[in-house]
Design an enzyme around this catalytic site. Structure first.
Site, PDB file in Angstrom:
ATOM      1  N   HIS A 185       0.832  -1.206   0.000  1.00 33.00           N
ATOM      2  CA  HIS A 185       0.000   0.000   0.000  1.00 33.00           C
ATOM      3  C   HIS A 185       0.869   1.259   0.000  1.00 33.00           C
ATOM      4  O   HIS A 185       0.684   2.162  -0.827  1.00 33.00           O
ATOM      5  CB  HIS A 185      -0.898  -0.029   1.237  1.00 33.00           C
ATOM      6  CG  HIS A 185      -1.852   1.103   1.345  1.00 33.00           C
ATOM      7  ND1 HIS A 185      -3.206   0.962   1.112  1.00 33.00           N
ATOM      8  CD2 HIS A 185      -1.669   2.417   1.668  1.00 33.00           C
ATOM      9  CE1 HIS A 185      -3.806   2.120   1.291  1.00 33.00           C
ATOM     10  NE2 HIS A 185      -2.897   3.029   1.627  1.00 33.00           N
ATOM     11  N   GLU A 186       1.832   1.321   0.924  1.00 26.15           N
ATOM     12  CA  GLU A 186       2.667   2.513   1.035  1.00 26.15           C
ATOM     13  C   GLU A 186       3.620   2.640  -0.155  1.00 26.15           C
ATOM     14  O   GLU A 186       3.872   3.756  -0.631  1.00 26.15           O
ATOM     15  CB  GLU A 186       3.463   2.475   2.344  1.00 26.15           C
ATOM     16  CG  GLU A 186       2.605   2.456   3.596  1.00 26.15           C
ATOM     17  CD  GLU A 186       1.667   3.645   3.691  1.00 26.15           C
ATOM     18  OE1 GLU A 186       2.056   4.744   3.231  1.00 26.15           O
ATOM     19  OE2 GLU A 186       0.550   3.492   4.208  1.00 26.15           O
ATOM     20  N   HIS A 190       1.787   4.242  -3.013  1.00 27.46           N
ATOM     21  CA  HIS A 190       1.736   5.705  -2.888  1.00 27.46           C
ATOM     22  C   HIS A 190       3.028   6.329  -3.396  1.00 27.46           C
ATOM     23  O   HIS A 190       3.014   7.307  -4.151  1.00 27.46           O
ATOM     24  CB  HIS A 190       1.544   6.109  -1.421  1.00 27.46           C
ATOM     25  CG  HIS A 190       0.165   5.896  -0.885  1.00 27.46           C
ATOM     26  ND1 HIS A 190      -0.975   6.251  -1.578  1.00 27.46           N
ATOM     27  CD2 HIS A 190      -0.256   5.392   0.304  1.00 27.46           C
ATOM     28  CE1 HIS A 190      -2.044   5.963  -0.833  1.00 27.46           C
ATOM     29  NE2 HIS A 190      -1.627   5.439   0.304  1.00 27.46           N
TER      30      HIS A 190
END
Length: 224
Positions: free
Chosen positions: A21-22, A25
């Site tokens: 997820h990170e 980003h």
């Protein structure tokens, strides 16, 4: 022993989901013109680059012990809007990259689960190993879909807050800004107090119309 194995599988699935997820980003920001996160090592599958000691480790453990809903968060990915090609649009794209990456990871978990049946029938895997892998893939599927849809809730620090702001104008935006100041108390009320005192589980209802139907569809698709 089964409880310990279940907790370990959940922990691995959560950490993997948060790392992807990170990193998503960071990758989205880099592709859209801001290399800040990449230069600070946030486009990485090394969990140590993303883990927040409290939000990723202590908080979920406390929530598990409390027996309530479990959620976690990582260190925020640094993004400088001035470096983005189109700041207003690209901020939304960077925010939505995280949940999208979790949905894609859930799809991979479902596909791997679907591959277990022919491997087991062909004798390529022992029943014990196949059972362990099946448990992990199902856990990863549900964990990643939960991370995706939980992060789409429009309250900070969740991604949904960044996604919704560009679409609000005038009074709607001012009211939303005031609500943002109470985001954490609102989450605590919705996650714990409301279910405890009224029996109304808003997150459970939300997941019932998002996470579980999509998980069932993915499994149905890969199993034919």
């Amino acid at each position: 022993m089964d409880r310990i194995i279940s907790l370990l599988l959940s922990a691995v699935a959560v950490i993997l989901g948060i790392v992807v997820h990170e990193s998503a980003h960071a990758l989205a920001a880099y592709l859209l013109g801001d290399s800040t996160a990449r230069s600070r090592g946030r486009f990485s599958l090394n969990p140590l680059n993303h883990i927040d000691p409290f939000g990723t480790v202590v908080l979920p453990l406390l929530l598990m012990l409390a027996g309530g809903p479990v959620f976690a968060y990582a260190k925020p990915v640094p993004v400088y809007l001035g470096n983005l090609k189109n700041p207003k649009r690209d901020e939304v794209l960077v925010a939505i990259a995280g949940p999208v990456s979790n949905i894609l990871l859930a799809a991979v978990a479902a596909a791997l689960y679907g591959m277990l049946r022919p491997a087991l029938l062909a004798g390529a895997l022992s029943f014990q190993l196949a059972s362990l892998l099946a448990s992990f893939f199902i856990t990863a599927l549900l964990t990643n879909l939960s991370l995706a849809f939980f992060n789409l809730i429009p309250l900070p620090p969740l991604d949904g807050s960044t996604i919704i702001v560009p679409f609000l104008k005038g009074d709607a935006l001012r009211i939303y800004r005031r609500i943002q100041a109470y985001a954490m108390p609102i989450l605590i009320v919705v996650l714990y107090l409301l279910p405890s005192f009224t029996g109304i589980d808003l997150i459970g209802i939300y997941f019932d119309i998002t996470v579980y139907p999509l998980a069932n569809w993915m499994l149905s698709f890969v199993l034919g």
